[in-house]
Design a protein around this motif. Structure first.
Motif, PDB file in Angstrom:
ATOM      1  N   LEU A  64       0.813  -1.153   0.049  1.00  0.00           N
ATOM      2  CA  LEU A  64      -0.015   0.068   0.013  1.00  0.00           C
ATOM      3  C   LEU A  64       0.784   1.222  -0.030  1.00  0.00           C
ATOM      4  CD1 LEU A  64      -2.487  -1.160   2.781  1.00  0.00           C
ATOM      5  CD2 LEU A  64      -2.743  -0.957   0.092  1.00  0.00           C
ATOM      6  N   VAL A  65       0.480   2.137  -0.800  1.00  0.00           N
ATOM      7  CA  VAL A  65       1.505   3.515  -0.858  1.00  0.00           C
ATOM      8  C   VAL A  65       0.340   4.540  -1.077  1.00  0.00           C
ATOM      9  CG1 VAL A  65       3.433   2.272  -2.145  1.00  0.00           C
ATOM     10  CG2 VAL A  65       1.548   3.237  -3.349  1.00  0.00           C
ATOM     11  N   GLY A  66       0.935   5.787  -0.639  1.00  0.00           N
ATOM     12  CA  GLY A  66       0.351   7.023  -1.014  1.00  0.00           C
ATOM     13  C   GLY A  66      -1.002   7.090  -0.101  1.00  0.00           C
ATOM     14  N   TYR A  67      -2.222   7.313  -0.806  1.00  0.00           N
ATOM     15  CA  TYR A  67      -3.588   7.440   0.109  1.00  0.00           C
ATOM     16  C   TYR A  67      -3.961   6.076   0.592  1.00  0.00           C
ATOM     17  CZ  TYR A  67      -5.807   5.606  -3.985  1.00  0.00           C
ATOM     18  OH  TYR A  67      -6.507   4.794  -5.170  1.00  0.00           O
ATOM     19  N   GLU A  68      -3.631   4.942  -0.217  1.00  0.00           N
ATOM     20  CA  GLU A  68      -3.921   3.818   0.363  1.00  0.00           C
ATOM     21  C   GLU A  68      -3.330   3.344   1.541  1.00  0.00           C
ATOM     22  OE1 GLU A  68      -4.975   1.168  -3.709  1.00  0.00           O
ATOM     23  OE2 GLU A  68      -2.798   1.287  -3.034  1.00  0.00           O
ATOM     24  N   SER A  69      -2.162   3.863   1.796  1.00  0.00           N
ATOM     25  CA  SER A  69      -1.468   3.509   3.127  1.00  0.00           C
ATOM     26  C   SER A  69      -1.963   4.492   4.335  1.00  0.00           C
ATOM     27  CB  SER A  69      -0.018   3.801   2.954  1.00  0.00           C
ATOM     28  OG  SER A  69       0.581   3.663   4.041  1.00  0.00           O
ATOM     29  N   GLU A  70      -2.378   5.824   3.876  1.00  0.00           N
ATOM     30  CA  GLU A  70      -2.886   6.627   4.757  1.00  0.00           C
ATOM     31  C   GLU A  70      -4.385   6.277   5.079  1.00  0.00           C
ATOM     32  OE1 GLU A  70      -3.074  10.297   6.917  1.00  0.00           O
ATOM     33  OE2 GLU A  70      -1.433   9.166   5.850  1.00  0.00           O
ATOM     34  N   TYR A  71      -5.103   5.854   4.159  1.00  0.00           N
ATOM     35  CA  TYR A  71      -6.459   5.333   4.541  1.00  0.00           C
ATOM     36  C   TYR A  71      -6.244   3.812   5.611  1.00  0.00           C
ATOM     37  CZ  TYR A  71     -11.324   3.861   3.970  1.00  0.00           C
ATOM     38  OH  TYR A  71     -12.618   3.231   4.239  1.00  0.00           O
ATOM     39  N   PHE A  72      -5.121   2.969   5.112  1.00  0.00           N
ATOM     40  CA  PHE A  72      -5.040   2.054   6.313  1.00  0.00           C
ATOM     41  C   PHE A  72      -4.808   2.404   7.568  1.00  0.00           C
ATOM     42  CE2 PHE A  72      -2.278  -1.342   7.906  1.00  0.00           C
ATOM     43  CZ  PHE A  72      -3.380  -2.607   7.925  1.00  0.00           C
ATOM     44  N   LYS A  73      -3.844   3.385   7.888  1.00  0.00           N
ATOM     45  CA  LYS A  73      -3.670   3.920   9.036  1.00  0.00           C
ATOM     46  C   LYS A  73      -5.057   4.355   9.879  1.00  0.00           C
ATOM     47  CE  LYS A  73      -2.155   7.903   9.995  1.00  0.00           C
ATOM     48  NZ  LYS A  73      -1.583   9.256   9.980  1.00  0.00           N
ATOM     49  N   HIS A  74      -5.859   4.842   9.054  1.00  0.00           N
ATOM     50  CA  HIS A  74      -7.001   5.356   9.893  1.00  0.00           C
ATOM     51  C   HIS A  74      -7.948   4.393  10.008  1.00  0.00           C
ATOM     52  CE1 HIS A  74      -5.816   9.644   9.898  1.00  0.00           C
ATOM     53  NE2 HIS A  74      -5.567   9.585   8.880  1.00  0.00           N
ATOM     54  N   LEU A  75      -8.051   3.293   8.975  1.00  0.00           N
ATOM     55  CA  LEU A  75      -8.651   1.883   9.298  1.00  0.00           C
ATOM     56  C   LEU A  75      -8.332   1.348  10.531  1.00  0.00           C
ATOM     57  CD1 LEU A  75     -10.767   0.956   7.427  1.00  0.00           C
ATOM     58  CD2 LEU A  75      -9.119  -0.557   6.562  1.00  0.00           C
ATOM     59  N   VAL A  76      -7.032   1.286  10.968  1.00  0.00           N
ATOM     60  CA  VAL A  76      -6.662   0.807  12.050  1.00  0.00           C
ATOM     61  C   VAL A  76      -7.024   1.551  13.326  1.00  0.00           C
ATOM     62  CG1 VAL A  76      -4.573  -0.258  13.433  1.00  0.00           C
ATOM     63  CG2 VAL A  76      -4.775  -0.556  10.868  1.00  0.00           C
ATOM     64  N   LEU A  77      -6.754   2.685  13.242  1.00  0.00           N
ATOM     65  CA  LEU A  77      -7.156   3.841  14.285  1.00  0.00           C
ATOM     66  C   LEU A  77      -8.517   3.654  14.640  1.00  0.00           C
ATOM     67  CD1 LEU A  77      -4.876   6.908  13.381  1.00  0.00           C
ATOM     68  CD2 LEU A  77      -4.537   5.127  14.960  1.00  0.00           C
ATOM     69  N   PHE A  78      -9.436   3.363  13.641  1.00  0.00           N
ATOM     70  CA  PHE A  78     -10.735   3.238  13.800  1.00  0.00           C
ATOM     71  C   PHE A  78     -11.092   2.202  14.664  1.00  0.00           C
ATOM     72  CE2 PHE A  78     -15.043   1.359  12.625  1.00  0.00           C
ATOM     73  CZ  PHE A  78     -15.723   2.253  13.047  1.00  0.00           C
ATOM     74  N   GLY A  79     -10.359   0.989  13.940  1.00  0.00           N
ATOM     75  CA  GLY A  79     -10.910  -0.339  14.732  1.00  0.00           C
ATOM     76  C   GLY A  79     -10.275  -0.663  16.035  1.00  0.00           C
ATOM     77  N   ASN A  80      -9.262   0.346  16.367  1.00  0.00           N
ATOM     78  CA  ASN A  80      -8.771   0.283  17.762  1.00  0.00           C
ATOM     79  C   ASN A  80      -9.299   1.130  18.768  1.00  0.00           C
ATOM     80  OD1 ASN A  80      -7.240  -2.172  16.688  1.00  0.00           O
ATOM     81  ND2 ASN A  80      -5.293  -0.867  16.575  1.00  0.00           N
ATOM     82  N   ALA A  81      -9.854   1.958  18.196  1.00  0.00           N
ATOM     83  CA  ALA A  81     -10.313   3.197  19.215  1.00  0.00           C
ATOM     84  C   ALA A  81     -11.395   2.840  20.095  1.00  0.00           C
ATOM     85  CB  ALA A  81     -11.192   4.319  18.089  1.00  0.00           C
ATOM     86  N   GLU A  82     -11.179   3.404  21.259  1.00  0.00           N
ATOM     87  CA  GLU A  82     -11.718   2.904  22.532  1.00  0.00           C
ATOM     88  C   GLU A  82     -12.994   4.029  22.803  1.00  0.00           C
ATOM     89  OE1 GLU A  82      -8.943   2.170  25.680  1.00  0.00           O
ATOM     90  OE2 GLU A  82      -8.195   0.376  24.838  1.00  0.00           O
ATOM     91  N   THR A  83     -12.882   5.227  22.216  1.00  0.00           N
ATOM     92  CA  THR A  83     -13.879   6.265  22.462  1.00  0.00           C
ATOM     93  C   THR A  83     -14.565   6.621  21.258  1.00  0.00           C
ATOM     94  OG1 THR A  83     -12.410   7.781  22.263  1.00  0.00           O
ATOM     95  CG2 THR A  83     -12.387   7.215  24.309  1.00  0.00           C
ATOM     96  N   ASP A  84     -15.814   7.180  21.493  1.00  0.00           N
ATOM     97  CA  ASP A  84     -16.626   7.715  20.236  1.00  0.00           C
ATOM     98  C   ASP A  84     -15.764   8.884  19.508  1.00  0.00           C
ATOM     99  OD1 ASP A  84     -18.445   5.716  20.732  1.00  0.00           O
ATOM    100  OD2 ASP A  84     -20.034   7.152  21.661  1.00  0.00           O
TER     101      ASP A  84
END
Length: 277
Positions: free
Chosen positions: A68-88
């Motif tokens: 994954l490069v560019g915007y795809e890598s960036e999207y994956f990062k936020h995908l993980v942050l969303f999946g691991n987030a503990e607060t709304d």
């Protein structure tokens, strides 16, 4: 395989990536982990199974391992942050970024309009009120609201409702509701709605003393329930709410906007070993 922009679960994307690679040649969890810099040969398998989580520091190496490069890598990062987030708030922040990236690259994944619609009571109330007042100026619409809202806010909200497709403009300051419901991804909508529930709850508290008994109806009860009866009660409330919506929609001459909240929540902890006889 599908574009990463179509995913809302990073574990699902990683599993699909693994399955895709494996179906097109020799590929193992050991190799996947090695490419991402893990010494454990099955750590990423545990992540995909939901038995472990991907840490922030490992997001970039895993993204690189999946090419994954560019915007795809960036999207994956936020995908993980969303999946691991503990607060709304953390979930919402990640979803908004995912939506921004998806919009920029012509793929709509999460419904940011749902966040804005449920941001304040003003959006659903004005959506109901504006069609009742054809030709009315924003100031007049604002004056008819029980809670304070400025004319400028009404103007901006009307513009949003039209742009998002919740209202249709039929003429100069004449609005009708569209058939479009307020929808969003299963991940985004509950977060947005929780914020609205809190605001509506506070307004209900003020309404107890603010309006006479002829203008508002409040009732309540304290009941003991089991897990099975809780599910039955929730189902009855759901059926009742749909009936009420149907009754409201039967009328063609609405002249006021009301809020209706059903509340069922625990007063105590679950009592282990309680007498169920």
């Amino acid at each position: 395989m599908k574009s990463i922009l179509e995913y809302k679960d990073y574990r699902a994307y990683m599993q699909d990536y693994y399955d895709y690679r494996k179906s097109h040649g020799a590929f193992s969890w050991r190799e996947f982990c090695k490419l991402a810099g893990f010494t454990s040969p099955n750590f990423l398998k545990l992540v995909c199974m939901g038995q472990s989580s991907l840490s922030k520091i490992k997001i970039a190496p895993v993204a690189k391992a999946m090419e994954l490069v560019g915007y795809e890598s960036e999207y994956f990062k936020h995908l993980v942050l969303f999946g691991n987030a503990e607060t709304d708030s953390a979930k919402k922040e990640a979803l908004v970024e995912m939506d921004r990236i998806a919009r920029e690259h012509k793929v709509r994944v999460v419904d940011r309009d749902a966040f804005q619609y449920y941001e304040s009571w003003k959006y659903p109330v004005i959506r109901e009120l504006a069609p009742m007042m054809p030709g009315a100026q924003p100031r007049k619409i604002a004056d008819e609201c029980k809670e304070y809202v400025s004319a400028e806010e009404v103007r901006d909200i009307l513009a949003f409702l039209v742009k998002a497709g919740f209202l249709k403009k039929d003429g100069e300051k004449v609005y009708t509701q569209t058939e479009k419901a307020v929808i969003g991804s299963p991940e985004a909508l509950p977060i947005a709605i929780r914020s609205m529930h809190k605001e509506m709850g506070n307004m209900a508290v003020r309404a107890v003393d603010r309006y006479s008994a002829s203008e508002r109806y409040f009732t309540g009860m304290t009941i003991g329930v089991s897990e099975a009866t809780y599910s039955r009660i929730v189902n009855e409330i759901d059926i009742c709410s749909k009936k009420i919506a149907a009754i409201a929609n039967e009328s063609d001459n609405q002249d006021q906007v009301y809020g209706l909240n059903f509340q069922l929540f625990p007063f105590t902890n679950k009592i282990e070993g309680a007498n169920h006889a």
